[in-house]
Design a protein around this motif. Structure first.
Motif, PDB file in Angstrom:
ATOM      1  N   PHE A  25      51.539  48.708  42.678  1.00 10.14           N
ATOM      2  CA  PHE A  25      51.244  47.515  43.474  1.00 10.14           C
ATOM      3  C   PHE A  25      49.729  47.278  43.510  1.00 10.14           C
ATOM      4  O   PHE A  25      49.253  46.156  43.375  1.00 10.14           O
ATOM      5  CB  PHE A  25      51.807  47.702  44.883  1.00 10.14           C
ATOM      6  N   PHE A  33      48.526  45.843  40.310  1.00  9.69           N
ATOM      7  CA  PHE A  33      48.883  44.431  40.227  1.00  9.69           C
ATOM      8  C   PHE A  33      47.877  43.598  41.000  1.00  9.69           C
ATOM      9  O   PHE A  33      47.367  42.590  40.501  1.00  9.69           O
ATOM     10  CB  PHE A  33      50.296  44.218  40.775  1.00  9.69           C
ATOM     11  N   LYS A  34      47.573  44.030  42.233  1.00  4.51           N
ATOM     12  CA  LYS A  34      46.622  43.294  43.074  1.00  4.51           C
ATOM     13  C   LYS A  34      45.250  43.259  42.425  1.00  4.51           C
ATOM     14  O   LYS A  34      44.550  42.249  42.458  1.00  4.51           O
ATOM     15  CB  LYS A  34      46.529  43.930  44.461  1.00  4.51           C
ATOM     16  N   LYS A  86      45.228  40.685  39.589  1.00  2.00           N
ATOM     17  CA  LYS A  86      45.184  39.322  40.094  1.00  2.00           C
ATOM     18  C   LYS A  86      43.788  38.978  40.623  1.00  2.00           C
ATOM     19  O   LYS A  86      43.292  37.866  40.429  1.00  2.00           O
ATOM     20  CB  LYS A  86      46.228  39.135  41.201  1.00  2.00           C
ATOM     21  N   SER A  95      50.817  39.385  48.830  1.00  2.77           N
ATOM     22  CA  SER A  95      50.922  39.635  47.391  1.00  2.77           C
ATOM     23  C   SER A  95      52.235  40.244  46.941  1.00  2.77           C
ATOM     24  O   SER A  95      52.486  40.349  45.751  1.00  2.77           O
ATOM     25  CB  SER A  95      49.803  40.537  46.865  1.00  2.77           C
ATOM     26  N   LEU A  96      53.107  40.671  47.869  1.00  2.00           N
ATOM     27  CA  LEU A  96      54.335  41.348  47.447  1.00  2.00           C
ATOM     28  C   LEU A  96      55.274  40.397  46.708  1.00  2.00           C
ATOM     29  O   LEU A  96      55.944  40.779  45.757  1.00  2.00           O
ATOM     30  CB  LEU A  96      55.034  41.963  48.658  1.00  2.00           C
ATOM     31  N   GLN A 156      54.477  37.837  44.767  1.00  6.44           N
ATOM     32  CA  GLN A 156      54.014  37.684  43.378  1.00  6.44           C
ATOM     33  C   GLN A 156      54.271  38.944  42.582  1.00  6.44           C
ATOM     34  O   GLN A 156      54.581  38.906  41.399  1.00  6.44           O
ATOM     35  CB  GLN A 156      52.515  37.353  43.318  1.00  6.44           C
ATOM     36  N   TYR A 157      54.144  40.090  43.249  1.00  8.36           N
ATOM     37  CA  TYR A 157      54.372  41.387  42.610  1.00  8.36           C
ATOM     38  C   TYR A 157      55.806  41.498  42.112  1.00  8.36           C
ATOM     39  O   TYR A 157      56.066  41.932  40.990  1.00  8.36           O
ATOM     40  CB  TYR A 157      54.051  42.477  43.620  1.00  8.36           C
ATOM     41  N   CYS A 191      56.509  39.385  39.019  1.00 11.91           N
ATOM     42  CA  CYS A 191      55.851  39.788  37.783  1.00 11.91           C
ATOM     43  C   CYS A 191      56.592  40.974  37.166  1.00 11.91           C
ATOM     44  O   CYS A 191      57.080  41.846  37.877  1.00 11.91           O
ATOM     45  CB  CYS A 191      54.412  40.172  38.135  1.00 11.91           C
TER      46      CYS A 191
END
Lengths: 142, 248
Positions: free
Chosen positions: A112, A115-116, A119, B226-227, B229-230, B233
């Motif tokens: 996670f 991913f952040k 972005k 953001s979860l 979008q996570y 993806c």
């Protein structure tokens, strides 16, 4: 190229391998051609330093810091010499230390987090591109 | 004081697997000879071999003694070795042990199948051992689905689904694959039998269950930045990314 960092009593070194990897210590004595007696007080709160021990030179990376001690100084005197030169602050603010910390932090990122991070990098790059404006046409390729 | 001594062993461990007192000495220390045996005598129940059954027909004698267990009508020529019994029970009653990293609400990465690479939410482990997951469907087109835990990476990202109510009817039987007649019907002669090519259609039960579960989870996911979008993806590996060195 001239050598600037020598193995000598009081030379501060980074341990590159083993259980004390990434920790900083001072060479207290030279045992023989391969080994040195080292000890390092803790540089960060809550983290242990390097206990007094023999370490091979191959596992040490010499740093540009030196403290003024006599050979086989006791731990207490070592600590006071260490603090006098403020080696802990010099080390933690150095670029090498910061890069090592960044590497460790990157290794501990979860999926996670990665991913952040991706972005955030994308967003940053888009903002930079916006500020730079459109690319000028290459006159040579016209 | 008396409670402390009850249940304590009079024996000592000397080293791993070796006790201080042997069997005879322990009997003496426990004063087994002073204890009275209180056992009820075992009543042996004889198995019923024959049962009286009423028989129809005038000349058939009215009743007959019929054996409860019939003798086998076939004896094999060779004795086959019997499998040793597993005290844990038959395989279908033993659900695969769930990895400690997988708890309800964990985000999993699917590694196989049509949905490989997708990040889904784990709901619960079913009786068969398979994991019940959901995309949620709105985010990554993964419906309520069963998944084997060996084809899954458990991430350390977890959402709190303790308040989420998963319908009781979502069992292995609900998700069992329905066999369809998928063969292409080309010849006219086959039309006589009425055989037609069937394609999979999602039934309303599934849609209802999906909406019910996802409706509860979506609000929880949207509260974590953001979860969403996570989950939309897909997971992929870049060069210089080695799974055995990565923390999930």
């Amino acid at each position: 190229m001239v050598f600037e960092r020598y193995v000598e009593v009081g030379r501060v070194a980074l341990v590159s391998c083993g259980p004390y990897k990434g920790k900083v210590c001072a060479i207290i004595d030279v045992i023989d051609q391969n080994r040195a007696l080292v000890e390092g007080p803790s540089t960060k709160q809550g983290e242990e330093g390097v206990p007094r021990q023999a370490i091979r030179f191959k596992l040490l990376q010499l740093l540009p810091y030196k403290i003024k001690i006599a050979h086989t100084t006791r731990s207490k005197a070592l600590k006071s010499a260490w603090d006098k030169e403020s080696i802990s602050t010099k080390w933690t603010t150095s670029i090498v230390c910061q890069k090592l910390d960044a590497r460790k932090r990157r290794q501990l990122l979860t999926d996670f987090d990665r991913f952040k991070l991706m972005k955030t990098k994308q967003r940053r790059q888009r903002l930079i591109r916006l500020c730079m404006g459109p690319k000028p046409k290459d006159k040579a390729n016209k | 004081m008396a409670d402390e001594k009850v249940g304590r062993s009079r024996n000592k461990v000397l080293t791993k697997g070796v006790m201080r007192y042997g069997r005879a000495q322990m009997s003496r220390r426990r004063a087994v000879h002073k204890r009275k045996k209180t056992t009820t005598p075992r009543v042996e129940k004889k198995p019923v071999e024959f049962v009286e059954k009423q028989v129809n027909g005038e000349k058939n004698g009215g009743k007959r003694l019929v054996p409860v267990k019939r003798k086998p009508r076939f004896y094999p020529t060779e004795d086959r070795p019997k499998r040793l019994p597993n005290r844990k029970g038959p395989r279908k009653d033993r659900a695969a042990k769930l990895r400690t990293s997988i708890t309800p609400g964990t985000v999993l990465i699917l590694l196989a199948g049509h949905n490989k690479g997708k990040r889904v939410v784990f709901l619960k482990q079913l009786v068969s051992g398979l994991l019940l997951v959901t995309g949620p469907y709105r985010y990554n087109r993964v419906p309520l689905r069963r998944v084997d835990q060996t084809y899954v990476i458990a991430t350390s990202t977890k959402i709190d689904i303790t308040k989420v109510e998963i319908p009781e009817h979502l069992t292995d039987k609900f998700f069992k694959k329905v066999k369809l007649n998928k063969r292409n019907v080309k010849k006219k002669s086959d039309e006589i039998f009425g055989a037609q090519k069937e394609s999979y259609v999602v039934n309303d039960e599934r849609k209802e269950a999906q909406q019910k579960v996802d409706g509860q989870i979506l609000t929880i996911i949207e509260s974590i930045p953001s979860l969403k979008q996570y989950l939309r993806c897909r997971f992929s590996l870049d060069s210089k990314q080695y799974p055995h060195l990565m923390k999930f």
